[in-house]
Design an enzyme around this catalytic site. Structure first.
Site, PDB file in Angstrom:
ATOM      1  N   VAL A  59       0.812  -1.229   0.000  1.00  0.00           N
ATOM      2  CA  VAL A  59       0.000   0.000   0.000  1.00  0.00           C
ATOM      3  C   VAL A  59       0.846   1.281   0.000  1.00  0.00           C
ATOM      4  CG1 VAL A  59      -2.130  -0.939   1.009  1.00  0.00           C
ATOM      5  CG2 VAL A  59      -0.320  -0.052   2.528  1.00  0.00           C
ATOM      6  N   ASN A  85      -7.781  -0.358   5.352  1.00  0.00           N
ATOM      7  CA  ASN A  85      -7.610  -1.159   6.565  1.00  0.00           C
ATOM      8  C   ASN A  85      -6.155  -1.513   6.873  1.00  0.00           C
ATOM      9  OD1 ASN A  85      -8.428  -3.416   8.582  1.00  0.00           O
ATOM     10  ND2 ASN A  85      -7.272  -4.490   6.978  1.00  0.00           N
ATOM     11  N   SER A 137      -7.985   4.058  15.011  1.00  0.00           N
ATOM     12  CA  SER A 137      -7.818   3.264  16.231  1.00  0.00           C
ATOM     13  C   SER A 137      -8.199   4.112  17.431  1.00  0.00           C
ATOM     14  CB  SER A 137      -6.352   2.836  16.378  1.00  0.00           C
ATOM     15  OG  SER A 137      -6.107   2.365  17.684  1.00  0.00           O
ATOM     16  N   TYR A 150       2.341   5.283  16.610  1.00  0.00           N
ATOM     17  CA  TYR A 150       1.100   4.650  16.156  1.00  0.00           C
ATOM     18  C   TYR A 150      -0.087   5.592  16.390  1.00  0.00           C
ATOM     19  CZ  TYR A 150      -2.603   1.086  15.747  1.00  0.00           C
ATOM     20  OH  TYR A 150      -3.723   0.371  15.383  1.00  0.00           O
ATOM     21  N   ALA A 152      -0.082   8.827  16.625  1.00  0.00           N
ATOM     22  CA  ALA A 152      -0.019   9.951  15.677  1.00  0.00           C
ATOM     23  C   ALA A 152      -0.524   9.503  14.308  1.00  0.00           C
ATOM     24  CB  ALA A 152       1.411  10.465  15.569  1.00  0.00           C
ATOM     25  N   SER A 153      -0.111   8.300  13.909  1.00  0.00           N
ATOM     26  CA  SER A 153      -0.502   7.807  12.575  1.00  0.00           C
ATOM     27  C   SER A 153      -2.012   7.617  12.481  1.00  0.00           C
ATOM     28  CB  SER A 153       0.227   6.501  12.237  1.00  0.00           C
ATOM     29  OG  SER A 153      -0.313   5.397  12.948  1.00  0.00           O
ATOM     30  N   LYS A 154      -2.635   7.217  13.584  1.00  0.00           N
ATOM     31  CA  LYS A 154      -4.075   6.949  13.572  1.00  0.00           C
ATOM     32  C   LYS A 154      -4.899   8.218  13.826  1.00  0.00           C
ATOM     33  CE  LYS A 154      -4.066   2.544  12.627  1.00  0.00           C
ATOM     34  NZ  LYS A 154      -4.728   2.037  11.414  1.00  0.00           N
ATOM     35  N   ILE A 183      -8.942  -5.663  19.633  1.00  0.00           N
ATOM     36  CA  ILE A 183      -9.587  -6.680  18.789  1.00  0.00           C
ATOM     37  C   ILE A 183      -8.667  -7.903  18.632  1.00  0.00           C
ATOM     38  CG2 ILE A 183     -10.746  -7.048  16.550  1.00  0.00           C
ATOM     39  CD1 ILE A 183     -11.944  -4.682  18.243  1.00  0.00           C
TER      40      ILE A 183
HETATM   41  P1  NAD Z   1      -3.439  -7.632  11.209  1.00  0.00           P
HETATM   42  O1  NAD Z   1      -2.001  -7.469  11.499  1.00  0.00           O
HETATM   43  O2  NAD Z   1      -4.068  -8.957  11.375  1.00  0.00           O
HETATM   44  O3  NAD Z   1      -3.794  -7.117   9.742  1.00  0.00           O
HETATM   45  C1  NAD Z   1      -3.136  -6.058   9.125  1.00  0.00           C
HETATM   46  C2  NAD Z   1      -3.200  -6.302   7.637  1.00  0.00           C
HETATM   47  O4  NAD Z   1      -2.552  -5.212   6.961  1.00  0.00           O
HETATM   48  C3  NAD Z   1      -2.464  -7.570   7.231  1.00  0.00           C
HETATM   49  O5  NAD Z   1      -3.213  -8.264   6.268  1.00  0.00           O
HETATM   50  C4  NAD Z   1      -1.169  -7.050   6.645  1.00  0.00           C
HETATM   51  O6  NAD Z   1      -0.580  -7.913   5.695  1.00  0.00           O
HETATM   52  C5  NAD Z   1      -1.673  -5.757   5.994  1.00  0.00           C
HETATM   53  N1  NAD Z   1      -0.579  -4.841   5.703  1.00  0.00           N
HETATM   54  C6  NAD Z   1       0.328  -4.311   6.557  1.00  0.00           C
HETATM   55  N2  NAD Z   1       1.203  -3.560   5.870  1.00  0.00           N
HETATM   56  C7  NAD Z   1       0.828  -3.596   4.562  1.00  0.00           C
HETATM   57  C8  NAD Z   1       1.343  -3.018   3.385  1.00  0.00           C
HETATM   58  N3  NAD Z   1       2.433  -2.246   3.413  1.00  0.00           N
HETATM   59  N4  NAD Z   1       0.705  -3.258   2.214  1.00  0.00           N
HETATM   60  C9  NAD Z   1      -0.399  -4.054   2.171  1.00  0.00           C
HETATM   61  N5  NAD Z   1      -0.911  -4.637   3.268  1.00  0.00           N
HETATM   62  C10 NAD Z   1      -0.310  -4.413   4.443  1.00  0.00           C
HETATM   63  O7  NAD Z   1      -4.146  -6.570  12.154  1.00  0.00           O
HETATM   64  P2  NAD Z   1      -5.651  -6.067  12.294  1.00  0.00           P
HETATM   65  O8  NAD Z   1      -5.891  -5.955  13.750  1.00  0.00           O
HETATM   66  O9  NAD Z   1      -6.582  -6.826  11.444  1.00  0.00           O
HETATM   67  O10 NAD Z   1      -5.481  -4.572  11.729  1.00  0.00           O
HETATM   68  C11 NAD Z   1      -6.288  -4.015  10.721  1.00  0.00           C
HETATM   69  C12 NAD Z   1      -6.393  -2.516  10.968  1.00  0.00           C
HETATM   70  O11 NAD Z   1      -7.071  -2.291  12.200  1.00  0.00           O
HETATM   71  C13 NAD Z   1      -5.046  -1.810  11.103  1.00  0.00           C
HETATM   72  O12 NAD Z   1      -5.085  -0.567  10.447  1.00  0.00           O
HETATM   73  C14 NAD Z   1      -4.918  -1.606  12.603  1.00  0.00           C
HETATM   74  O13 NAD Z   1      -4.075  -0.526  12.915  1.00  0.00           O
HETATM   75  C15 NAD Z   1      -6.359  -1.369  12.976  1.00  0.00           C
HETATM   76  N6  NAD Z   1      -6.659  -1.588  14.397  1.00  0.00           N
HETATM   77  C16 NAD Z   1      -6.536  -2.816  14.962  1.00  0.00           C
HETATM   78  C17 NAD Z   1      -6.831  -2.962  16.318  1.00  0.00           C
HETATM   79  C18 NAD Z   1      -6.718  -4.284  17.031  1.00  0.00           C
HETATM   80  O14 NAD Z   1      -6.897  -4.313  18.242  1.00  0.00           O
HETATM   81  N7  NAD Z   1      -6.439  -5.390  16.347  1.00  0.00           N
HETATM   82  C19 NAD Z   1      -7.251  -1.869  17.063  1.00  0.00           C
HETATM   83  C20 NAD Z   1      -7.369  -0.634  16.442  1.00  0.00           C
HETATM   84  C21 NAD Z   1      -7.077  -0.506  15.111  1.00  0.00           C
END
Ligand code: NAD
Length: 242
Positions: A59, A85, A137, A150, A152-154, A183
């Site tokens: 991405v 995502n 997030s 993290y 800051a990014s969110k 999650i």
């Molecule tokens: P995860 O690590 O299971 O999934 C992240 C996905 O992003 C993976 O499929 C990974 O391969 C993909 N990814 C990462 N870098 C990439 C890149 N450069 N190009 C293409 N794909 C890339 O984690 P998740 O919990 O499913 O996270 C999904 C989103 O939810 C993220 O943005 C995360 O910050 C956000 N989030 C998650 C939580 C949590 O508690 N799990 C909480 C708040 C926000």
């Protein structure tokens, strides 16, 4: 049939969203970096009778994003929704933050979201319709020790969501975000037991969330059911911020 592009769709919240979208009859365009993994998910989701496409790219690769949208325009014809995502978590106390963590986190979690909104909006402005859902997030709203980069990014994703929503509303393009709490995905599996328990203790509902519960909110915002909702951030956090 409506089409939806989901970045980082091979596992976690992205996968749960892709699966539910397939079950709801969307044309689903899966993004990921691992072609074999994408092919596996495509085969699995096709069992629901949905049309599934895969686009393998990082991405952060702006040239690849451009090509992906050209491919969508040529082969799918339109894009009704995009879910930004893909994201990474690379925590460090402020004193320990290094250049690689900073650059990579902001590139994936923030810059890639803005570039995807840019290319998606160009298509959607011509259609005069579309929905953009960004995955922020809870940390971008309330912060957490050890998560300055993290967070800051969110938080930046929330600011970008508000601004893009104002800019794109006249074109009938809605821009919203979800702010998940804690999650059960690979991302939270990397936490130490101590940190895991600490996060859990902050949740009023007393349990970790499931990726499907975030996917529900994402697909609500992506769908016409949310036709008059734009510039909003929906917390999906079991009451962490109440
Ligand atoms: P995860 O690590 O299971 O999934 C992240 C996905 O992003 C993976 O499929 C990974 O391969 C993909 N990814 C990462 N870098 C990439 C890149 N450069 N190009 C293409 N794909 C890339 O984690 P998740 O919990 O499913 O996270 C999904 C989103 O939810 C993220 O943005 C995360 O910050 C956000 N989030 C998650 C939580 C949590 O508690 N799990 C909480 C708040 C926000």
């Amino acid at each position: 049939m409506k089409s939806i592009l989901i970045t980082g769709a091979t596992r976690g919240i992205g996968y749960a969203t892709a699966k539910q979208a397939a079950m709801q009859g969307w044309i689903v365009i899966l993004n990921g970096r691992d072609e074999a993994c994408l092919a596996e998910v495509k085969e699995e989701l096709e069992k629901y009778g949905a049309t599934i496409h895969t686009l393998s790219y990082d991405v952060c690769d702006i040239d690849a994003i451009k090509k992906a949208f050209m491919w969508i325009k040529k082969n799918v014809g339109k894009l009704d929704a995009i879910v930004n995502n893909a994201g990474i978590l690379d925590d460090a106390l402020l004193g320990m933050v290094n250049e690689k963590q900073m650059t990579q986190t902001l590139a994936i979690n923030t810059e890639a979201v803005i570039y995807h909104m840019q290319y998606a909006s160009r298509l959607m402005m011509k259609q005069r319709s579309g929905a953009i859902v960004n995955v922020s997030s809870i940390i971008g709203r309330v912060g957490n020790a050890g998560q300055t980069v993290y967070g800051a990014s969110k938080a930046a994703v929330i600011g970008a969501t508000y601004s893009a929503a104002k800019e794109l509303a006249p074109y009938n393009i809605r821009v919203n975000a979800v702010a998940p709490g804690f999650i059960a995905t690979d991302m939270t599996q990397q936490l130490s037991e101590e940190k895991f328990e600490q996060r859990l203790s902050e949740i009023k509902m007393g349990r970790i969330g499931q990726p499907e519960e975030v996917a529900n909110a994402i697909l609500f915002l992506a769908s016409d059911v949310a036709s008059y909702i734009t510039g909003q951030v929906i917390g999906v956090d079991g009451g962490m911020v109440i």
